[in-house]
Design an enzyme around this catalytic site. Structure first.
Site, PDB file in Angstrom:
ATOM      1  N   CYS A 103      35.062  43.266  41.719  1.00 43.17           N
ATOM      2  CA  CYS A 103      34.014  42.897  42.683  1.00 43.17           C
ATOM      3  C   CYS A 103      32.673  42.633  42.017  1.00 43.17           C
ATOM      4  O   CYS A 103      31.929  41.758  42.443  1.00 43.17           O
ATOM      5  CB  CYS A 103      33.848  43.991  43.733  1.00 43.17           C
ATOM      6  SG  CYS A 103      35.130  43.967  44.985  1.00 43.17           S
ATOM      7  N   VAL A 104      32.312  43.447  41.035  1.00 39.18           N
ATOM      8  CA  VAL A 104      30.983  43.282  40.423  1.00 39.18           C
ATOM      9  C   VAL A 104      31.147  43.091  38.919  1.00 39.18           C
ATOM     10  O   VAL A 104      31.818  43.884  38.277  1.00 39.18           O
ATOM     11  CB  VAL A 104      30.092  44.517  40.688  1.00 39.18           C
ATOM     12  CG1 VAL A 104      28.739  44.335  39.989  1.00 39.18           C
ATOM     13  CG2 VAL A 104      29.884  44.710  42.170  1.00 39.18           C
TER      14      VAL A 104
END
Lengths: 104, 177
Positions: A103-104
């Site tokens: 996600c990041v």
């Protein structure tokens, strides 16, 4: 699993066109993949592509944008300049690895 | 079975570069745990080539206030869903108000986030700004808190009123956090 003819040879790709066999990749293939999405590879692209490939080999998954910046030292802004709009997916595509899953 | 595709263009990914998509995130909370969701979604949106604005209002202003950005806290108080990380063991609300619990919970959350290699809020905002996000502060909230632009982190574009916010988010998908 479809195959595509890239740089004069047949390589395995998934339904979207991402390569699925790490070892079928080489620099000629990368140039063709980049050209497919409108990118002409320069000296600034190669360190990023090599990092993505090396990191995938070690980690078993494609690096996210943040990981590329943190580990390779290439600033995020530059990644957007080199692989416009969707750098994480595009650098993975050119490097012959799957889309990043993090996600990041 | 392998199908040979002679025309490589048939299997080139469609990155949808020509699609113009805009998202606007409204950050209204000043708790550490409520600061992350919008920033993580904004990061994902930017990575996907989406044009991003982030509007900080009410307690969300603490996320961009130089004085408070590094001091956001996570409290168990009022979070009746709270359980130990990685287990379903419930944490009674009666414990949540004990001295030191908020500091402990904040420390634990920061560690979990750090272990996932997710940046702290201050660094995250710089990252999003570098990726092209525009950060905006709410005029009324700034007036209430007695803050001026100089009190806010440098990445903030400006302090704008609600009309300006409505105008800039006109063709965006708006997500309120």
């Amino acid at each position: 699993m479809p195959a595509a003819t890239i740089a004069g040879r047949e390589v395995q790709v998934d339904a979207e066109g991402f390569m699925t066999d790490y070892d079928e990749w080489d620099e000629d293939v990368a140039r063709q993949l980049a050209a497919n999405i409108g990118i002409e590879l320069t000296d600034a692209h190669w360190p990023v592509i090599r990092f993505v490939r090396e990191d995938f080999k070690v980690q078993g998954e494609s690096p996210t944008l943040r990981r590329v910046t943190m580990q390779s030292g290439v600033p995020t802004k530059q990644l957007f300049a080199l692989f416009p709009k969707k750098p994480a997916k595009k650098m993975s595509y050119v490097a012959g690895v799957p889309k990043p899953a993090g996600c990041v | 079975m392998t199908t040979t595709v002679q025309d490589a263009s048939a299997v080139v990914p469609d990155f949808g570069d020509e699609v113009v998509r805009k998202m606007c995130f409204v950050c209204s909370k000043g708790n550490l745990d409520m600061a992350y969701p919008a920033l993580i979604m904004a990061n994902g949106a930017l990575t996907e080539g989406v044009d991003v604005d982030i509007f900080f209002t009410f307690w969300g202003l603490d996320m961009i206030n130089k004085e408070t950005v590094d001091k956001l806290q996570f409290t168990i108080l009022g979070n009746t869903a709270m359980h130990m990380p990685g287990s379903s063991k419930h944490i009674p609300q009666g414990l949540a108000g004990l001295p030191g619990m908020t500091g402990f919970a904040t420390h634990m959350l920061k560690k979990q986030i750090h272990d996932l290699d997710v940046p702290d809020i201050r660094e995250f905002l710089t990252l999003l700004h570098d990726m092209g996000a525009r950060l905006w502060a709410c005029r009324m909230s700034a007036d209430m808190a007695g803050l001026e632009k100089a009190d806010l982190i440098d990445e903030v574009e400006d302090i704008i009123n609600v009309s300006e916010f409505i105008e800039l988010s006109g063709d965006s998908q708006v997500i309120f956090v």
